[in-house]
Design an enzyme around this catalytic site. Structure first.
Site, short mmCIF file in Angstrom:
data_model
loop_
_atom_site.label_atom_id
_atom_site.label_comp_id
_atom_site.label_asym_id
_atom_site.label_seq_id
_atom_site.Cartn_x
_atom_site.Cartn_y
_atom_site.Cartn_z
N TYR B 153 -23.97 5.88 5.84
CA TYR B 153 -22.82 5.77 6.79
C TYR B 153 -21.98 4.67 6.32
CZ TYR B 153 -20.78 5.26 11.39
OH TYR B 153 -19.71 4.88 12.42
N LYS B 157 -17.93 4.75 5.18
CA LYS B 157 -17.27 3.72 6.12
C LYS B 157 -16.30 3.02 5.09
CE LYS B 157 -17.30 5.85 10.18
NZ LYS B 157 -16.27 6.54 10.68
#
Lengths: 79, 246
Positions: B153, B157
């Site tokens: 993640y 991001k």
């Protein structure tokens, strides 16, 4: 009805904001007509729309001069 | 320069709940026609229900190029040219790296990062021709700070920030801006799935001493989408209650 050459040159003049007399057949978009890489991408987009054709990326990358654009359209145009 | 967003058209991915829903609602409140997407038909119906006359929900799988092309063609037909793209859809598949499966890595990369490449590329032609457009990518504070258990993640991001800066430079001269909004810990279903230990550790570090609300993230998105933000590009606005000041 304009010829393919006239139509291609008209688009180049509009897209790149250059003068008609600068658009010589051997002129390179980037070296002679002040285009950057994105201008060239947009020019190909405009050609695709004018001639209702889709120019594959590998072909588009070869269109670097006025003559190359005229040749491509002459060989691939639908009309 | 127009100062209103009235009549513009926006696509917001992942709009059935949480931050995406708040973004869709706030854009709609500005007079923007909003197409919100969800992965399920039921989610799409829920979006249509809350948007009412301000737009509609549509089913979209952001990892499927055909699905993306289909939704964009439908938008073009019904609403005309797209003015604002908000890439909000995202998932988590948390685990320590040593336990992380290839599938977990790939799924997060595809949904959270490659989808943004896919959608941005698909809207580029229209925005370039009109010499205007707004792309807003929802990143995350953990893309900057890191967070254990979220290597996938965090990488995705952080990737959005780099992507946005590069694309912003490519197309700034065409009147198109590309920015990120990086939420901190926001009160959504996604943060509800954090463990109690994770939450306690995070809370101790938030100067504002509370979770953020989805509306507080949406406000930053609406600003970046507005005519007043035309000279801001390649930027990331952090909305995190002071958790990380970068």
């Amino acid at each position: 009805m304009s010829t393919i050459e006239e139509r291609v040159k008209k688009i180049i003049i509009e897209q790149l904001g250059v003068k008609e007399e600068e658009v010589k057949s051997e002129a390179s978009f980037e070296n002679d007509l002040g285009a950057d890489s994105l201008d060239t991408v947009e020019l190909v987009m405009a050609l695709e729309e004018e001639f209702e054709t889709e120019i594959p990326d590998e072909e588009a990358e070869k269109i670097k001069t006025v003559q190359a654009a005229i040749d491509y359209v002459t060989n691939h145009a639908n009309d | 320069m127009t100062t209103t967003m009235q009549g513009q058209v926006a696509l917001v991915t992942g709009a059935s709940r949480g931050i995406g829903k708040a973004i869709a609602e706030q854009l709609a409140a500005q007079g923007v026609k909003v197409i919100g997407t969800a992965t399920s038909e039921k989610g799409a119906e829920a979006i249509s229900a809350y948007l009412g006359e301000h737009g509609e929900g549509r089913q979209l799988d952001v990892t499927d190029a055909d699905s993306v092309a289909g939704v964009l063609a439908a938008i073009d037909e019904t609403y005309g040219q797209l003015d604002i793209l908000v890439n909000n859809a995202g998932i988590t598949k948390d685990n320590l790296l040593m336990r992380l499966k290839d599938d977990d890595w790939d799924a997060v990369m595809d949904t959270n990062l490659k989808s943004v490449y896919r959608l941005s590329k698909a809207v580029m032609r229209g925005m370039m021709k009109r010499r205007s457009g707004r792309i807003i990518n929802i990143s995350s504070v953990v893309g900057t700070t890191g967070n254990p258990g979220q290597t996938n993640y965090c990488a995705a991001k952080a990737g959005l920030v780099g992507f946005s800066k590069a694309l912003a430079q490519e197309i700034a001269a065409r009147g198109i801006t590309v920015n990120c909004v990086a939420p901190g810990f926001i009160d959504t279903d996604m943060t509800k799935s954090l463990t109690e230990d994770q939450k306690q550790a995070i809370f101790a570090n938030i100067p504002a001493s509370r979770l953020g609300q989805p509306e507080e993230v949406a406000a930053a998105v609406v600003f970046l989408a507005s005519p007043g933000a035309a000279y801001i590009t390649g930027e990331t606005i952090h909305v995190n209650g002071g958790l990380a000041m970068v």
